[in-house]
Design an enzyme around this catalytic site. Structure first.
Site, mmCIF file in Angstrom:
data_model
loop_
_atom_site.group_PDB
_atom_site.id
_atom_site.type_symbol
_atom_site.label_atom_id
_atom_site.label_comp_id
_atom_site.label_asym_id
_atom_site.label_seq_id
_atom_site.Cartn_x
_atom_site.Cartn_y
_atom_site.Cartn_z
ATOM 1 N N GLU A 81 -3.898 -1.988 10.124
ATOM 2 C CA GLU A 81 -3.639 -0.589 10.461
ATOM 3 C C GLU A 81 -4.564 -0.184 11.595
ATOM 4 O OE1 GLU A 81 -5.009 2.285 7.383
ATOM 5 O OE2 GLU A 81 -6.676 2.147 8.800
ATOM 6 N N CYS A 113 -2.661 -1.145 3.585
ATOM 7 C CA CYS A 113 -3.472 -2.281 3.137
ATOM 8 C C CYS A 113 -2.666 -3.505 2.743
ATOM 9 C CB CYS A 113 -4.371 -1.859 1.984
ATOM 10 S SG CYS A 113 -5.608 -0.644 2.476
ATOM 11 N N HIS A 236 -6.021 -6.036 -4.896
ATOM 12 C CA HIS A 236 -6.526 -5.232 -3.784
ATOM 13 C C HIS A 236 -7.754 -4.454 -4.238
ATOM 14 C CE1 HIS A 236 -6.902 -2.656 -0.393
ATOM 15 N NE2 HIS A 236 -6.559 -1.570 -1.054
#
Lengths: 348, 143
Positions: A81, A113, A236
């Site tokens: 990003e 993400c 994550h």
């Protein structure tokens, strides 16, 4: 999901910049030193680093481990990003630096993400269909949080690169994968805006926990696997609490996520976060180990992958720097230097 | 330099792609038309391993235009393990740590930006070798 031909990871490499901002520094400047810190410290890129330079280094290690002719790589996909250009691919810079050009696909992926694991899913498809012998998938970010915002504690820099190839050459074979997405606006950034917006607590239950659990459960059901069948798991890691909590909710033990849980030391590396957790886990894995990897990207979705480590791991691992070597190469900086390094100081 | 000049030199800047003389075997960087050792035409591409050591260095406090934001930074002459001397910035190092003979390795970094709207120029820099027990990246003719 499973491709027509079995595929796996044949090379991997991680990267974390040298500088660290202790969370206590953010609290000192913005909270009178009194706050619950979501991480111990986070990585900060140097003035001459960006997603392209960091992707190049991780990809060089991946190529060194894979030991293949770069000209046989049929795709270079960089998920981030924080691409250095708004228009102009990061992937062509990486492909040029690694000698992969010109006969290859190249493109940049965006999905907060999970941009990196999205590139990994696509690589499985491309190699598994026979369209390319090898594909390079990278998740890398130099994430920014608004000064004083909760994200400033954690928004960090780093990531990992993976070369996907035929299962016969793999150091870890993909047993299967799954993806799960919904339109959930938990975190976003509009064009020309420097810092993202987030939905505070909304980022938890309906976003992170829902998507990770759904993807993980669906993949395990498809494979007929239970949490205890995996040696390791990587989720994550936006902060220390979330991955530990989701692991518990799914029935994983703390030891299973330990080798890949780097967030306390390097922060949330966004598109690199789950992928660098995987590289640290591969650094610790033995032949026969099974690993579950589940990413999360705001917006929102999760990609889940099940891997089985092969005999090739030990020899390949020794060919390049370990994830830990980058994590332990640390130079702490104060908030003043951080402001300079992240270009928050306007000189004109 | 303009866009075409940067574009022409991208392979040498990103990945230390030089040349090897097919007559005397000398490794050449930066690439040029004639071998500096034997004066024969030299044209076979050769990718350097990126390993070397600091031959000499100087820390810059008064930078040329375009490098203001990096001060203080150290520029070194690096002796590549294949022979040639290369001038480059050092990175990920405090100026006080730099010494002659320091083992270094090549990394591709941002050299400068042509303002807020211009292109970003990437190229080789050198940093202290992270670990010297690792087998170096293979150098060779695949460019």
């Amino acid at each position: 999901m499973k491709p027509v031909k079995d595929v796996g990871i044949i090379g991997y490499g991680a990267y974390v910049p040298r500088y660290r901002l202790p969370a206590s520094e953010v609290a000192r400047v913005w909270k009178n030193g009194e706050d619950v810190l979501p991480v111990h410290e986070k990585s900060v890129p140097g003035l001459d680093e960006d997603t392209a330079t960091m992707a190049i280094e991780a990809a060089r290690s991946a190529l060194q481990r894979a030991g293949v002719d770069p000209q046989l790589i049929g795709a270079v996909w960089v998920g981030s990003e924080s691409h250095p250009y708004a228009v102009k691919p990061t992937s062509t810079i990486v492909a040029e630096a690694l000698g992969i050009v010109p006969n290859t696909l190249a493109g940049d992926w965006e999905f907060a993400c999970k941009a990196g694991t999205e590139a990994l899913q696509a690589s499985i498809g491309l190699v598994g269909s026979g369209m390319a012998r090898y594909a390079l998938a990278i998740g890398m970010d130099t994430a920014q949080g608004r000064p004083g915002d909760a994200l400033e504690y954690t928004a960090a820099a780093g990531g990992a690169a993976y070369i996907v190839g035929p299962a016969e050459e793999a150091l870890a074979v993909f047993e299967g994968s799954f993806s799960y997405v919904t339109d959930t606006p938990d975190f976003f950034r509009r064009p020309y805006q420097h810092y993202p917006q987030h939905g505070s607590r909304f980022t938890g239950e309906p976003a992170y926990f829902k998507h990770i659990q759904a993807a993980a459960k669906a993949l395990m059901e498809e494979l007929g696997a239970r949490p205890e069948d995996f040696t390791y798991a990587v989720f994550h890691q936006p902060n220390i609490k979330f991955p530990q909590q989701v692991a518990k909710m799914l029935g994983f033990r703390p030891e299973q996520i330990k080798p890949g849980l780097l967030v306390g030391e390097i922060g949330n590396t966004y598109a690199g976060s789950s992928l660098i957790g995987l590289s640290a886990t591969l650094d610790a894995a033995k032949p026969g180990d099974r690993i579950l990897l589940v990413s999360f990207g705001s917006g929102a979705g999760s990609d889940a992958f099940a891997l089985r480590v092969t005999e090739a791991i030990e020899e390949r691992r020794a060919r390049a720097y370990l994830t830990r070597e980058y994590v332990s190469r640390r130079k702490p900086i104060d908030y003043g230097l951080y402001v300079r390094y992240r270009r928050k100081l306007h000189m004109h | 330099m303009g866009i075409p000049a940067y574009w022409r030199t991208r392979a040498q800047r990103y990945a230390l792609v030089g040349e090897v003389c097919h007559k005397c075997g000398a490794k050449i960087f930066p690439p040029r038309d004639v071998c500096p050792e034997c004066s024969r035409p030299a044209s076979d591409p050769f990718t350097f391993s990126g390993r070397g050591e600091v031959y000499s260095f100087s820390t810059i406090y008064q930078p040329p235009e375009g490098f203001e934001e990096f001060v203080p930074y150290t520029v070194a002459i690096v002796k590549l393990e294949e022979g040639p001397l290369v001038t480059a910035q050092l990175t990920d190092v405090d100026p006080a740590e730099v010494h002659i003979g320091m083992p270094v390795e090549m990394v591709t970094r941002k050299l400068r930006e042509e303002g807020e709207e211009g292109q970003i120029i990437y190229g080789y820099k050198f940093r202290p070798l992270l670990r010297n027990t690792l087998t170096p990246r293979p150098s060779g003719q695949a460019a």
